[in-house]
Enzyme design. Structure first.
Site, short mmCIF file in Angstrom:
data_model
loop_
_atom_site.label_atom_id
_atom_site.label_comp_id
_atom_site.label_asym_id
_atom_site.label_seq_id
_atom_site.Cartn_x
_atom_site.Cartn_y
_atom_site.Cartn_z
N TYR A 165 -11.79 -6.06 2.79
CA TYR A 165 -11.45 -6.34 1.40
C TYR A 165 -9.94 -6.46 1.25
CZ TYR A 165 -9.81 -1.52 0.60
OH TYR A 165 -9.11 -0.33 0.65
N LYS A 223 -8.35 -3.63 7.19
CA LYS A 223 -8.66 -3.18 5.83
C LYS A 223 -10.18 -3.22 5.62
CE LYS A 223 -6.76 -3.44 1.15
NZ LYS A 223 -6.21 -2.08 1.14
N LEU A 283 -2.60 1.32 7.84
CA LEU A 283 -2.70 -0.04 7.33
C LEU A 283 -1.31 -0.64 7.14
CD1 LEU A 283 -4.91 -2.05 6.16
CD2 LEU A 283 -4.17 -1.23 3.91
#
Length: 284
Positions: A33, A147, A204
């Site tokens: 996402y 992600k 991330l």
């Protein structure tokens, strides 16, 4: 008027949107996402978010269903249909629908879902007062640079934060802060150096992180990429977090311990102002 969402090629009212129960995103969290901020009706840092979406899809062998230009067109149409001035656009791509089996199915099309959420971005009481965070053990898998929609560890971290009455949880591994449940963690040392952990599979690659670091360097502020401990964070002059939904958010307490004087500091305020100025200069 119902909120309009996007599902597999169609804009539909939220109440009519549905996904088959055999979708691999539902069964296996087999998908990724992205979230892009909207300020003054404009997408902020959006092409970088779409580049990260492309990378995440590639890392788990899902073909990107749209070009960058097509994604942008869809996002803008969704913003227009929902009349969003401030908030976010959420995009999710899963491997698709197939009979439940662990191996990748053949001949299936990815599932694409998009929706908007309204949220005050520029005027933020949290940014004015500063956020409190707690620290929790980092329970996640080894590919945190993707992600993924597999967010159970982050859900547990955010729930711990909610139960503690604070805004965020900073996840800790081997005594060092990795990142927040849904944000990147920063500290500012007593000599004014902005510190955030270097990129790796452990965290991330934050898009807002990248922009804030660029803006800081353009303003001739010192930036250092390295790991830092919880103890160093508590002893810092200032601390903050970044994300597409929080932008630049001062952190004023960690585990109940005040950071600096327990109020948003001058450098964090400046970085937030620089980010909002960048957003203002973003073309429509």
């Amino acid at each position: 008027m119902s909120r309009i969402v996007f599902v597999n090629g169609s804009f539909v009212p939220y109440e009519e949107a549905s996904i088959p129960i055999m979708d691999r995103g539902f069964l296996f969290a087999d998908g990724i996402y992205e979230v892009s901020a909207v300020i003054d009706g404009k997408l902020i840092d959006n092409e970088a978010h779409l580049a990260r979406l492309e990378r995440s899809l590639g890392e788990i062998s899902i073909k990107n269903p749209y070009t960058t230009a097509q994604w942008i067109e869809l996002e803008k149409e969704l913003i227009k249909r929902n009349n969003v001035r401030e908030g976010l656009v959420y995009m999710q791509v899963t491997r698709g629908v197939a009979e439940r089996d662990f191996a990748f199915p053949k001949g299936v099309e990815p599932t694409v879902v998009m929706f908007t959420q309204e949220k005050a971005m520029r005027a933020s009481s949290a940014a004015e007062a500063g956020a409190a965070v707690i620290t929790v053990e980092d329970l996640r898998w080894k590919r945190r640079d993707i992600k993924s929609v597999a967010l159970l560890a982050q859900v547990l971290a955010k729930q711990a934060a909610a139960e503690a009455g604070v805004a965020e949880a900073w996840m800790v591994e081997d005594g060092k802060v990795t990142e927040g449940g849904s944000s990147t963690s920063f500290i500012i040392t007593r000599d004014g150096t902005i510190v955030t952990r270097q990129l790796s599979n452990a965290l991330l690659p934050g898009i807002t992180r990248k922009t804030v670091m660029r803006l800081a360097e353009e303003a001739q502020l010192r930036v250092e990429e390295r790991a830092f401990s919880v103890e160093e964070a508590k002893a810092a002059a200032e601390a903050f977090l970044t994300s597409a939904t929080s932008l630049v958010m001062p952190v004023v307490t960690i585990d109940g311990h005040p950071v600096g004087d327990g109020k948003p500091g001058p450098l964090v305020k400046r970085l937030r102002e620089l980010y909002l100025a960048m957003a203002d200069a973003t073309p429509a």
